[in-house]
Design an enzyme around this catalytic site. Sequence first.
Site, PDB file in Angstrom:
ATOM      1  N   GLU A  98      22.166 111.947  70.617  1.00  0.00           N
ATOM      2  CA  GLU A  98      23.359 112.066  71.472  1.00  0.00           C
ATOM      3  C   GLU A  98      23.264 111.092  72.645  1.00  0.00           C
ATOM      4  O   GLU A  98      23.482 111.455  73.797  1.00  0.00           O
ATOM      5  CB  GLU A  98      23.500 113.500  71.992  1.00  0.00           C
ATOM      6  CG  GLU A  98      23.526 114.547  70.883  1.00  0.00           C
ATOM      7  CD  GLU A  98      23.685 115.977  71.392  1.00  0.00           C
ATOM      8  OE1 GLU A  98      24.090 116.189  72.537  1.00  0.00           O
ATOM      9  OE2 GLU A  98      23.380 116.896  70.602  1.00  0.00           O
ATOM     10  N   GLU A 109      18.212 123.209  71.554  1.00  0.00           N
ATOM     11  CA  GLU A 109      18.003 123.568  72.963  1.00  0.00           C
ATOM     12  C   GLU A 109      17.370 124.944  73.193  1.00  0.00           C
ATOM     13  O   GLU A 109      17.883 125.743  73.979  1.00  0.00           O
ATOM     14  CB  GLU A 109      19.336 123.491  73.713  1.00  0.00           C
ATOM     15  CG  GLU A 109      19.997 122.131  73.595  1.00  0.00           C
ATOM     16  CD  GLU A 109      21.339 122.038  74.304  1.00  0.00           C
ATOM     17  OE1 GLU A 109      21.875 123.087  74.702  1.00  0.00           O
ATOM     18  OE2 GLU A 109      21.844 120.916  74.463  1.00  0.00           O
TER      19      GLU A 109
HETATM   20  C1  GLA Z   1      24.580 119.217  74.021  1.00  0.00           C
HETATM   21  C2  GLA Z   1      24.973 119.609  72.612  1.00  0.00           C
HETATM   22  C3  GLA Z   1      26.155 118.800  72.141  1.00  0.00           C
HETATM   23  C4  GLA Z   1      27.247 118.727  73.197  1.00  0.00           C
HETATM   24  C5  GLA Z   1      26.674 118.200  74.469  1.00  0.00           C
HETATM   25  C6  GLA Z   1      27.764 118.085  75.499  1.00  0.00           C
HETATM   26  O1  GLA Z   1      23.903 118.041  74.059  1.00  0.00           O
HETATM   27  O2  GLA Z   1      23.941 119.441  71.674  1.00  0.00           O
HETATM   28  O3  GLA Z   1      26.675 119.373  70.991  1.00  0.00           O
HETATM   29  O4  GLA Z   1      27.805 119.995  73.406  1.00  0.00           O
HETATM   30  O5  GLA Z   1      25.677 119.087  74.900  1.00  0.00           O
HETATM   31  O6  GLA Z   1      28.817 117.312  75.014  1.00  0.00           O
END
Ligand code: GLA
Length: 622
Positions: free
Chosen positions: A454, A338
């Site tokens: 994710e 990020e």
């Molecule tokens: C981001 C992070 C994850 C997690 C999510 C929220 O995507 O990469 O590790 O913290 O936020 O669950």
Amino acid sequence: MIQYRKLLAVLLTATCTAISMPAIVTSGADDVLYETGFENDEIVFTGRGGTEVLEASTEAVHSGEYALCVSERSQGWHGPQFLLDDLCKPFVEYTISAWVKSEWYSTLNLSMEYTDSNGIRQYMNLKSAQGDSWFEFSDVKVSFTDDVTNVYVYFEASDNKCKLYVDDFVLKAAPIIPIQDDLLSLSDLYSEHFMIGTGIMNSNLSSPSFMDLVKKHFDRSMTFGNELKPENVLDLNATLAYMEQNDGDDTNPQVTLSAARSLLKYCQATNTPVRGHVLVWHSQTPDWFFKEGFSDSGEWVDKEKMLVRMENYIKNVFAILEAEYPDVNIYAWDVVNEAFLDSGDPRSPGSDKASSGQSAWVKVFGDNSFIEPAFTYARKYAPAGTKLYYNDFNEYIEGKMNAIYQMAMDLKAKGLIDGIGMQSHMDVTFPSAAQFKTALAKYATTGLDIQITELDITTKDTSAAGLEKQAQMYSDIMDACVEYSDHISAVVFWGVTDDQSWRGNQVPLLFDGSFQAKPAYYAIVDGMEMPDIIETTTTTVTNPSISDQPDAKMPGDVNDDGVIKIDDVVLMNRYIGEDTTIELSEAGLLNANCDGIKGVDADDATHLLKYLAGLIAIEDLH
Ligand code: GLA
């Protein structure tokens, strides 16, 4: 291409709801470990601050004549605490229910705290409510691992002056709800295209049903939700001690695996491949890491010092994993997470703690020039063959997408990056599947691997129609992934059941809180064919040689290590599932047959789980 036929999905859902209402193995009064309405019972709660007054009072009650009244609070964290590890066992899931009220408007929290294996007190919120009326905290799940001590659950109110009332407190063993065994395994179904995996947290290990779902559908790749993040890996006390013992050397951050240990052991026992998550991130990283003297209140260090710290930190992470868990297969790492805003610009400089979204990395480096050294050091210290990824969300928004693409191409030219992690935290309203596909197409042209890291899709509308819409979106996204599967090595969901999700209110996952498949599951199965190589039948292996053998030394201790734990169930399940990599010792084989009935089979595993859940006594293991 998978065509999700809506009508079929509706029918399937209806049928499944009708025939597969979860059978709750255990529930009811038998499973209550402790309950009090504060009527005539001795008060076993104690005050967290030591100065609060705890008494049964008629001042405000939810039921009966009395409730617990906590007065003389002078801090928000003051309140009643209940010691769990006297009554409860590690790796077993329990539920807490209680009615709670504050004297006037306040935020009420039910939380848990414990001392971790480094001697550090850890705190985690389990449930919150706001207002001044009676709130019910109902069946809130709680569990802990076997390397923590002094485990308490506690109530607090953000206002430091108001009285706090608690009534009808119940601690129970959580019901064990069997999963739907007859469903097709997602891992198997997609195995010709890519690995299917999930994000997981320590607490999930205590839920046998949750772990059954993981084993059945998501066992090809595992990401630890929090346990390998910088805030859990960086060890302040050890870092300060190192500095003191080394003439004030403040360039060598020390690391610990204390938070990740239980999950690492699980992955070791089950041979589950792991995505390491995450080395360099603006969030969940302590400020002291970037400050002079490793002190939150110190000045920001300069770029030169931070580069040394970064190199040592990355080196130390790989070294501790190699030293302590050499046989856990951490096949991939998110090296940087990020770093870009949606515009493609770097984040604003500063502490994420002071203002959420700011980056201390940018504060120290002035821009995103920390990314390349992070990959350089990861490449230098990661075991050969480890795949290195850049990971981000909103990765389909044009500005960010272009920035990621450019950065990836630059790093690729230097041989530093292997893949792009598309987090894919989506909503039914955004992005469109077409937009997601455009991003896939763009990243595919880099020639790098892509992982969906994710995946979850929220919906505000949780009605049947809302879940159908969500199912359609899941189907479209998985369609796109299959279409680009030559470029994708894994699709990792960000959790398994809605109730455990970070966005639980908007039910973003494939299974509900009762471990039952939602329309979204059926949608991504619909139209897929099971590859020929996968055998879908489950076999129970009965070892006929066991019956006339001597008595087991320690029934339940399948790995013969002198303790009975969830690892034994995991091992037994793999043995029963004919995992050819598993060999039980002679003693372990005898210990595995713990239900007293000839042969090692699924009944033995259930029997052992019941013991671990505190539902049967040790004498009931034969
Ligand atoms: C981001 C992070 C994850 C997690 C999510 C929220 O995507 O990469 O590790 O913290 O936020 O669950």
